[in-house]
Design a protein around this motif. Structure first.
Motif, short mmCIF file in Angstrom:
data_model
loop_
_atom_site.label_atom_id
_atom_site.label_comp_id
_atom_site.label_asym_id
_atom_site.label_seq_id
_atom_site.Cartn_x
_atom_site.Cartn_y
_atom_site.Cartn_z
N ARG A 67 -2.83 3.84 -10.61
CA ARG A 67 -3.00 2.63 -9.81
C ARG A 67 -1.74 1.78 -9.80
N ALA A 68 -0.80 2.08 -10.70
CA ALA A 68 0.44 1.31 -10.79
C ALA A 68 1.63 2.26 -10.87
N ALA A 69 2.82 1.73 -10.62
CA ALA A 69 4.02 2.58 -10.53
C ALA A 69 4.48 3.09 -11.90
N ILE A 70 4.13 2.38 -12.96
CA ILE A 70 4.51 2.82 -14.30
C ILE A 70 3.28 3.34 -15.03
N THR A 71 3.39 4.52 -15.60
CA THR A 71 2.28 5.11 -16.34
C THR A 71 2.45 4.74 -17.82
N PRO A 72 1.47 4.06 -18.40
CA PRO A 72 1.60 3.68 -19.82
C PRO A 72 1.74 4.91 -20.72
N ASN A 73 2.49 4.74 -21.80
CA ASN A 73 2.71 5.86 -22.73
C ASN A 73 1.39 6.46 -23.22
N HIS A 318 15.01 10.88 -2.92
CA HIS A 318 15.42 10.16 -1.71
C HIS A 318 14.69 8.83 -1.59
N GLY A 319 13.55 8.72 -2.23
CA GLY A 319 12.73 7.53 -2.12
C GLY A 319 11.72 7.68 -1.00
N ILE A 320 10.73 6.78 -1.00
CA ILE A 320 9.61 6.88 -0.06
C ILE A 320 9.81 5.94 1.12
N LEU A 321 9.69 6.53 2.32
CA LEU A 321 9.84 5.75 3.55
C LEU A 321 8.50 5.17 3.99
N ARG A 322 7.45 5.97 3.87
CA ARG A 322 6.19 5.61 4.52
C ARG A 322 5.02 6.28 3.81
N VAL A 323 3.93 5.55 3.68
CA VAL A 323 2.67 6.13 3.20
C VAL A 323 1.61 5.81 4.24
N GLU A 324 0.89 6.83 4.69
CA GLU A 324 -0.17 6.63 5.68
C GLU A 324 -1.51 7.01 5.07
N ILE A 325 -2.52 6.26 5.48
CA ILE A 325 -3.87 6.50 4.96
C ILE A 325 -4.83 6.65 6.12
N GLN A 334 -3.25 4.81 9.27
CA GLN A 334 -2.57 3.51 9.27
C GLN A 334 -1.60 3.43 8.09
N ASP A 335 -0.57 2.63 8.28
CA ASP A 335 0.45 2.51 7.24
C ASP A 335 -0.05 1.65 6.09
N ALA A 336 0.18 2.14 4.88
CA ALA A 336 -0.10 1.34 3.68
C ALA A 336 1.08 0.40 3.45
N LEU A 337 0.83 -0.70 2.74
CA LEU A 337 1.92 -1.58 2.31
C LEU A 337 2.55 -0.98 1.07
N LEU A 338 3.89 -0.98 1.04
CA LEU A 338 4.58 -0.43 -0.12
C LEU A 338 5.02 -1.57 -1.03
N ASP A 339 4.80 -1.39 -2.34
CA ASP A 339 5.36 -2.33 -3.31
C ASP A 339 6.87 -2.09 -3.39
N ARG A 340 7.56 -2.93 -4.19
CA ARG A 340 9.02 -2.79 -4.28
C ARG A 340 9.41 -1.42 -4.81
N PHE A 347 7.66 6.48 -9.03
CA PHE A 347 6.48 6.27 -8.20
C PHE A 347 6.71 5.03 -7.34
N ARG A 348 6.28 5.09 -6.08
CA ARG A 348 6.28 3.92 -5.21
C ARG A 348 4.81 3.54 -5.02
N ALA A 349 4.43 2.38 -5.54
CA ALA A 349 3.03 1.97 -5.43
C ALA A 349 2.73 1.52 -4.01
N PHE A 350 1.51 1.79 -3.55
CA PHE A 350 1.10 1.35 -2.21
C PHE A 350 -0.30 0.77 -2.27
N ARG A 351 -0.64 -0.01 -1.24
CA ARG A 351 -2.00 -0.52 -1.11
C ARG A 351 -2.37 -0.67 0.36
N LEU A 352 -3.65 -0.58 0.61
CA LEU A 352 -4.17 -0.83 1.95
C LEU A 352 -5.50 -1.56 1.80
N ASP A 353 -5.61 -2.71 2.48
CA ASP A 353 -6.90 -3.40 2.55
C ASP A 353 -7.59 -2.91 3.82
#
Lengths: 400, 96
Positions: A67-73, A318-325, A334-340, A347-353
């Motif tokens: 659910r987040a870009a960093i995975t806890p140890n 290369h990094g993530i340009l786009r995430v679609e859901i 539709q395009d998800a919003l990308l976190d920084r 990991f590039r975190a994304f969300r869609l409401d």
């Protein structure tokens, strides 16, 4: 989700019953035998992980970890090939030796010596080559991983380049061989030794990590030092790193020549590995662009007024340009919003409401595109070892 | 009810169970003891049910051969044949 599945799953957990029990969020695409065998286990220093085998330990992160870009140890997956796994006592006298026929001299590092070198940090995805093997169609033999043989952490330590430079690299060097403290059970089994081409070993991003997310590496993630090879699958990320050999010759062993290979030219590569290529197969290297929805989980009930879809996407650097859901089984996207962007290797975190949805069943899908315009294929590119399964994830939820 | 179950499933994620418990005992049948003795020298038996049931007889044979030839499992021809027969019967792809 069938109600029976859930109840059986909880029953199995509550009673430690050895009869077949299914974790409700395990994909129905896994082999039936895997679904019966996989179960949550808590090992020292870890949250409960999905155990596929205990000797050697192979445990994957539950999908909720993404659910987040960093995975806890304590939620980070564990993968060993061979059951000779060192304990902390065995690592008391740990040191790292650099030598080889193409090294000017032999150098031995203690943990303190590594800490005294210039330090760097890289946020990068560590993903097993066989992640999602269990979801391959047709199924292929091997550890039947679901979605969770991966994680993303902030890795800290000296560059491999700086570790090597102090030993001196002769002009004839072609590969860097690496070895760790884990070992086979019987002498006849080939020890897990791997190698890198000089181009990747000397790259800015390749480090000897002595810390992970600001803490020492957990034992089963490679304490006290592991190789971090951003953009490449974790078969090269040697744990409990004890030996580095600067070699004028290609490494010739089972783990390079027979295992961890893909059909030549089937998948894109950044840095070539000519000393290990043959006409039919190449060593697996670069991670393929991929994405996962971590919430909601398969079978979950979601509100008709709308819910939030969260997850992560990643690629080979290369990094993530786009995430679609898609919320309608691939009919519309539709395009998800990308976190920084934390790092091109992260990991590039994304969300869609979602907004309001009609009651009933909804099939969610997700697909990512990298900044190099690589995207997830509709069908898995079949290869014998079950690598690089980056088919877009599908999951069904119940809108209530 | 369903929502409560969904919540419970998340709680289950936080529950603890003892490590090292073997989940699924191997199926009873001729050759089971040979499988247990031969395979568990190097790895837990969970690899067997985990890899079921989708493998053809040829694929199971190739796996056993790999364990002997590549990993040096000390299994002779007779034991290997018993192991393959058992695995195909109990953990192979169902006949179509």
């Amino acid at each position: 989700m069938r109600r029976r599945d859930v109840m059986i799953g909880l029953g199995g957990l509550a009673t430690h019953n050895a009869t077949a029990a299914t974790l409700p969020w395990l994909s129905p695409d896994l082999p039936d035998g895997t679904r019966a065998e996989a179960h949550l286990v808590q090992t020292p220093g870890k949250q409960p992980l999905i155990q596929l085998s205990d000797r050697p330990p192979n445990l994957e992160s539950p999908i909720q970890a993404f659910r987040a870009a960093i995975t806890p140890n304590d939620q980070f997956y564990v993968r060993y090939h061979l059951a000779g796994v060192p304990d902390m006592k065995a690592l008391d006298s740990w040191k790292l030796t650099v030598d080889g026929d193409a090294a000017e001299r032999t150098i031995t590092y203690t943990q303190q010596d590594l800490n005294d070198l210039p330090q760097t940090e890289v946020i990068a995805v560590c993903q097993c080559s066989g992640n999602r093997r269990g979801l391959c169609e047709p199924h292929v033999p091997g550890v039947q991983w679901g979605f969770g043989a991966m994680g993303c952490a902030s890795w800290h330590g000296p560059r491999l380049r700086d570790v090597l430079t102090r030993a001196g690299i002769k002009g004839e060097a072609v590969e860097i061989w690496v070895n760790g403290a884990d070992h086979p059970v019987i002498n006849a089994t080939p020890a897990f030794h791997k190698c890198l081409p000089l181009s990747k070993a000397l790259a800015d991003e390749t480090i000897v990590a002595t810390s992970m997310n600001g803490s020492p590496l957990p034992l089963w993630n490679g304490f006290p030092a592991r190789l971090v090879v951003p953009g490449w699958t974790s078969t090269y990320w040697m744990k409990h790193l004890t030996n580095i050999t600067v070699s004028s010759k290609p490494l010739d062993n089972f783990w390079m020549k027979k295992a961890y290979r893909v059909p030549a030219g089937m998948f894109p590569v950044g840095k070539p590995f000519p000393t290990q290529d043959d006409t039919a197969t190449w060593p697996i290297t670069d991670i393929m662009v991929n994405s996962v929805i971590a919430t909601p989980i398969a079978g979950e009930e979601v509100e008709r007024s709308g819910f939030t879809v969260r997850g992560v996407a990643w690629d080979r650097g290369h990094g993530i340009l786009r995430v679609e859901i898609s919320l309608d089984g691939g009919g519309s996207w539709q395009d998800a919003l990308l976190d920084r962007d934390l790092s091109p290797f992260a990991f590039r975190a994304f969300r869609l409401d979602t907004g309001p949805l009609p009651r009933g069943t909804a099939e969610l899908r997700v697909r990512a595109t990298s900044n190099n315009r690589e995207s997830q294929p509709d069908a898995w590119k079949v290869n014998p070892a079950g690598y690089h399964n980056n088919v877009p994830q599908r999951l069904t939820v119940k809108v209530v | 009810m369903l929502m409560r179950i969904a919540r419970l499933s998340l709680i289950a994620c936080c529950m603890t169970v003892p490590a090292m418990a073997q989940r699924v005992p191997l199926a009873a049948g001729p050759g089971k003891d040979v499988v247990e003795g031969g395979c568990s020298t190097c790895h837990s038996l969970s690899y067997i049910p985990m890899n079921s049931r989708f493998m053809s007889p040829e694929t199971w044979k190739a796996e056993v051969t790999k364990m002997r030839a590549a990993f040096g499992a000390p299994i002779d021809d007779d034991a290997a044949n018993q192991i393959i027969t058992y695995l195909v019967a109990h953990y192979g792809a169902p006949a179509k």
